[in-house]
Design a protein around this motif. Structure first.
Motif, PDB file in Angstrom:
ATOM      1  N   THR A 213      30.601  40.148   9.729  1.00  0.00           N
ATOM      2  CA  THR A 213      31.909  40.461   9.638  1.00  0.00           C
ATOM      3  C   THR A 213      32.643  41.073  10.947  1.00  0.00           C
ATOM      4  O   THR A 213      31.773  41.311  11.956  1.00  0.00           O
ATOM      5  CB  THR A 213      32.146  41.587   8.713  1.00  0.00           C
ATOM      6  OG1 THR A 213      31.631  42.787   8.936  1.00  0.00           O
ATOM      7  CG2 THR A 213      31.654  41.297   7.399  1.00  0.00           C
ATOM      8  N   VAL A 214      34.007  40.712  11.192  1.00  0.00           N
ATOM      9  CA  VAL A 214      34.643  41.241  12.267  1.00  0.00           C
ATOM     10  C   VAL A 214      35.955  41.673  11.728  1.00  0.00           C
ATOM     11  O   VAL A 214      36.517  41.058  10.978  1.00  0.00           O
ATOM     12  CB  VAL A 214      34.676  40.154  13.355  1.00  0.00           C
ATOM     13  CG1 VAL A 214      35.337  38.658  12.690  1.00  0.00           C
ATOM     14  CG2 VAL A 214      35.534  40.535  14.559  1.00  0.00           C
ATOM     15  N   HIS A 215      36.344  42.885  12.404  1.00  0.00           N
ATOM     16  CA  HIS A 215      37.612  43.361  11.942  1.00  0.00           C
ATOM     17  C   HIS A 215      38.204  44.235  13.065  1.00  0.00           C
ATOM     18  O   HIS A 215      37.464  44.652  14.044  1.00  0.00           O
ATOM     19  CB  HIS A 215      37.466  44.192  10.545  1.00  0.00           C
ATOM     20  CG  HIS A 215      36.506  45.295  10.938  1.00  0.00           C
ATOM     21  ND1 HIS A 215      37.455  46.637  11.222  1.00  0.00           N
ATOM     22  CD2 HIS A 215      35.404  45.623  10.351  1.00  0.00           C
ATOM     23  CE1 HIS A 215      36.360  47.558  11.295  1.00  0.00           C
ATOM     24  NE2 HIS A 215      35.236  47.024  11.064  1.00  0.00           N
ATOM     25  N   PRO A 216      39.735  44.430  13.073  1.00  0.00           N
ATOM     26  CA  PRO A 216      40.426  45.427  13.994  1.00  0.00           C
ATOM     27  C   PRO A 216      39.970  46.835  13.264  1.00  0.00           C
ATOM     28  O   PRO A 216      39.561  46.947  12.173  1.00  0.00           O
ATOM     29  CB  PRO A 216      41.947  44.707  13.745  1.00  0.00           C
ATOM     30  CG  PRO A 216      41.750  43.694  12.969  1.00  0.00           C
ATOM     31  CD  PRO A 216      40.683  43.699  12.121  1.00  0.00           C
ATOM     32  N   ILE A 217      40.441  47.728  14.114  1.00  0.00           N
ATOM     33  CA  ILE A 217      40.213  49.069  13.812  1.00  0.00           C
ATOM     34  C   ILE A 217      41.666  49.856  13.562  1.00  0.00           C
ATOM     35  O   ILE A 217      42.677  49.523  14.245  1.00  0.00           O
ATOM     36  CB  ILE A 217      39.239  49.841  14.638  1.00  0.00           C
ATOM     37  CG1 ILE A 217      39.750  49.751  16.028  1.00  0.00           C
ATOM     38  CG2 ILE A 217      37.833  49.323  14.474  1.00  0.00           C
ATOM     39  CD1 ILE A 217      39.043  50.860  16.968  1.00  0.00           C
TER      40      ILE A 217
ATOM     41  N   LEU B 164      40.393  38.313  18.696  1.00  0.00           N
ATOM     42  CA  LEU B 164      39.878  38.211  17.232  1.00  0.00           C
ATOM     43  C   LEU B 164      39.650  36.963  16.559  1.00  0.00           C
ATOM     44  O   LEU B 164      38.659  36.838  16.016  1.00  0.00           O
ATOM     45  CB  LEU B 164      40.805  39.292  16.497  1.00  0.00           C
ATOM     46  CG  LEU B 164      40.436  39.562  15.175  1.00  0.00           C
ATOM     47  CD1 LEU B 164      39.128  40.332  14.962  1.00  0.00           C
ATOM     48  CD2 LEU B 164      41.556  40.423  14.571  1.00  0.00           C
ATOM     49  N   ALA B 165      40.486  36.229  16.728  1.00  0.00           N
ATOM     50  CA  ALA B 165      40.581  35.059  16.242  1.00  0.00           C
ATOM     51  C   ALA B 165      39.481  33.852  16.671  1.00  0.00           C
ATOM     52  O   ALA B 165      39.027  33.125  15.944  1.00  0.00           O
ATOM     53  CB  ALA B 165      41.900  34.144  16.142  1.00  0.00           C
TER      54      ALA B 165
ATOM     55  N   TRP C  39      36.502  34.967  15.275  1.00  0.00           N
ATOM     56  CA  TRP C  39      36.138  34.636  14.167  1.00  0.00           C
ATOM     57  C   TRP C  39      35.824  33.108  13.819  1.00  0.00           C
ATOM     58  O   TRP C  39      34.862  32.738  13.179  1.00  0.00           O
ATOM     59  CB  TRP C  39      37.324  34.894  12.978  1.00  0.00           C
ATOM     60  CG  TRP C  39      37.477  34.341  11.767  1.00  0.00           C
ATOM     61  CD1 TRP C  39      38.687  33.499  11.190  1.00  0.00           C
ATOM     62  CD2 TRP C  39      36.749  34.297  10.621  1.00  0.00           C
ATOM     63  NE1 TRP C  39      38.270  32.722  10.202  1.00  0.00           N
ATOM     64  CE2 TRP C  39      37.073  33.733   9.744  1.00  0.00           C
ATOM     65  CE3 TRP C  39      35.336  34.843  10.730  1.00  0.00           C
ATOM     66  CZ2 TRP C  39      36.223  33.278   8.415  1.00  0.00           C
ATOM     67  CZ3 TRP C  39      34.734  34.816   9.350  1.00  0.00           C
ATOM     68  CH2 TRP C  39      35.024  33.871   8.364  1.00  0.00           C
ATOM     69  N   ARG C  40      36.476  32.235  14.555  1.00  0.00           N
ATOM     70  CA  ARG C  40      36.036  30.894  14.616  1.00  0.00           C
ATOM     71  C   ARG C  40      34.900  30.534  15.229  1.00  0.00           C
ATOM     72  O   ARG C  40      34.320  29.662  14.378  1.00  0.00           O
ATOM     73  CB  ARG C  40      37.315  29.992  15.241  1.00  0.00           C
ATOM     74  CG  ARG C  40      38.655  30.027  14.612  1.00  0.00           C
ATOM     75  CD  ARG C  40      39.566  29.095  15.211  1.00  0.00           C
ATOM     76  NE  ARG C  40      40.095  29.243  16.569  1.00  0.00           N
ATOM     77  CZ  ARG C  40      41.025  30.121  16.703  1.00  0.00           C
ATOM     78  NH1 ARG C  40      41.773  30.685  15.706  1.00  0.00           N
ATOM     79  NH2 ARG C  40      41.488  30.472  17.967  1.00  0.00           N
ATOM     80  N   ALA C  41      34.257  31.366  16.022  1.00  0.00           N
ATOM     81  CA  ALA C  41      33.102  31.050  16.609  1.00  0.00           C
ATOM     82  C   ALA C  41      31.873  31.560  15.474  1.00  0.00           C
ATOM     83  O   ALA C  41      30.943  30.792  15.396  1.00  0.00           O
ATOM     84  CB  ALA C  41      33.000  32.046  17.875  1.00  0.00           C
ATOM     85  N   LEU C  42      32.274  32.586  14.920  1.00  0.00           N
ATOM     86  CA  LEU C  42      31.429  33.088  13.930  1.00  0.00           C
ATOM     87  C   LEU C  42      31.428  32.076  12.593  1.00  0.00           C
ATOM     88  O   LEU C  42      30.285  31.939  11.989  1.00  0.00           O
ATOM     89  CB  LEU C  42      31.747  34.570  13.238  1.00  0.00           C
ATOM     90  CG  LEU C  42      30.885  35.212  12.232  1.00  0.00           C
ATOM     91  CD1 LEU C  42      29.508  35.247  12.594  1.00  0.00           C
ATOM     92  CD2 LEU C  42      31.400  36.429  11.966  1.00  0.00           C
TER      93      LEU C  42
ATOM     94  N   LEU D  70      46.244  32.806  16.693  1.00  0.00           N
ATOM     95  CA  LEU D  70      45.927  34.061  17.241  1.00  0.00           C
ATOM     96  C   LEU D  70      46.184  35.188  16.139  1.00  0.00           C
ATOM     97  O   LEU D  70      46.955  35.253  15.248  1.00  0.00           O
ATOM     98  CB  LEU D  70      46.991  34.561  18.344  1.00  0.00           C
ATOM     99  CG  LEU D  70      46.896  33.439  19.536  1.00  0.00           C
ATOM    100  CD1 LEU D  70      48.083  33.854  20.437  1.00  0.00           C
ATOM    101  CD2 LEU D  70      45.608  33.933  20.251  1.00  0.00           C
ATOM    102  N   LEU D  71      45.178  35.975  16.020  1.00  0.00           N
ATOM    103  CA  LEU D  71      45.337  36.987  14.683  1.00  0.00           C
ATOM    104  C   LEU D  71      45.376  38.573  15.253  1.00  0.00           C
ATOM    105  O   LEU D  71      44.685  38.909  16.073  1.00  0.00           O
ATOM    106  CB  LEU D  71      43.638  36.908  14.093  1.00  0.00           C
ATOM    107  CG  LEU D  71      43.574  37.742  12.706  1.00  0.00           C
ATOM    108  CD1 LEU D  71      44.758  37.236  11.841  1.00  0.00           C
ATOM    109  CD2 LEU D  71      42.283  37.594  12.084  1.00  0.00           C
TER     110      LEU D  71
END
Length: 286
Positions: free
Chosen positions: A64-68, A95-96, A99-102, A201-202
């Protein structure tokens, strides 16, 4: 990467514009790591990507990936998992892309048992520089998974390719807006879909549990939902100066009066509310 001088007693490595700081121990409560790095090294910090473990009651293997941030908490509260109550650092401008790379590794043979997902904004620490957590979850059985570690390494090599060579990556076209999502559950299904679009962009993503609504007997809407929304928008804008911010709502996750309060608040702030089709059109026209 080449080793550099230890920072706060922890090993650090350098290559191009990228620094790897191998800090031991818990870090959700380690506020101002960006300032601490700068004070020790004299280097300005552009972005902080935390490589971390993720724990979840479900126990399902997941990257997972997320902001804080904890923008929904009262400023006088003590956040249980770090951060500054009522605030959120800027989300990583990468961030985006992360996510796309993951997402491109969703069917990677090295992680057959793992899902991949964004998560909504949550927990600490607090800092001024943009940040994101890149995590392996969700139990001790998977935290040391070698395939998961290799996938995250590949994602970082992909996303930081130019920076590792000491180059500057070309920015997205100036008309691409920053997407903030409101509503839904912890694993951000709306953002998962919309941020998968090329060039998207996220910014911050707030689940329903981070938008506390209250309505009194007179029908007046109160609660810290507007505080959380404003903090998420301002932090997302800070991560992408000069860009517009747009918001997408998981409409079905809100009651009617909550939706109205959100629409009225966003309209008063001049923030456009869009759906996935409108978002795609904006990206195609940028």
């Amino acid at each position: 990467m080449l080793p550099s001088h230890p920072v706060e007693g922890a090993l650090a490595y350098a290559r191009g514009q990228v620094r790897l700081w191998c800090r031991p121990g818990f870090h959700l409560d380690q506020d101002r790591l960006d300032e601490r790095w700068s004070a020790a090294t004299g280097e300005a910090v552009e972005d902080v990507l935390f490589l971390s473990k993720h724990a979840a009651a479900s126990g399902r293997p997941c990257l997972t990936v997320h902001p804080i941030g904890v923008p929904h908490l009262h400023p006088d509260e003590a956040p249980p998992y770090g951060g500054r109550a009522g605030g959120a650092p800027p989300p990583s401008p990468r961030l985006a892309r992360i996510w796309r790379a993951l997402l491109r590794h969703a069917n990677d043979v090295r992680i057959p048992e793992f899902e991949v997902s964004l998560e909504v904004t949550h927990h600490g620490p607090w800092q001024q520089a943009p940040a994101a957590f890149l995590e392996v979850g969700s139990t001790a059985d998977t935290w040391g998974h070698s395939g998961a570690a290799e996938v995250w390494a590949d994602v970082l090599l992909d996303v930081l390719n130019e920076e590792l060579r000491g180059e500057v990556r070309q920015a997205a076209p100036p008309d691409v807006p920053v997407l903030v999502t409101l509503g839904g559950g912890h694993y951000a299904p709306r953002a998962n879909h919309m941020a998968s679009e090329s060039r998207a962009l996220l910014g911050h993503m707030l689940a329903n549990h981070s938008l506390p609504f209250v309505r009194n007997d007179a029908g007046e809407v109160d609660g810290r939902w507007s505080q959380a929304v404003d903090a998420a928008i301002e932090a997302s804008r800070a991560a992408h100066p000069q860009r517009s911010v747009v918001v997408s709502l998981d409409r079905k996750s809100f009651r009617g009066w909550e939706r109205k309060a959100l629409f009225d608040h966003l309209e008063a702030r001049g923030i456009e509310v869009i759906d996935s089709a409108a978002h795609r059109a904006l990206l195609e026209g940028a």
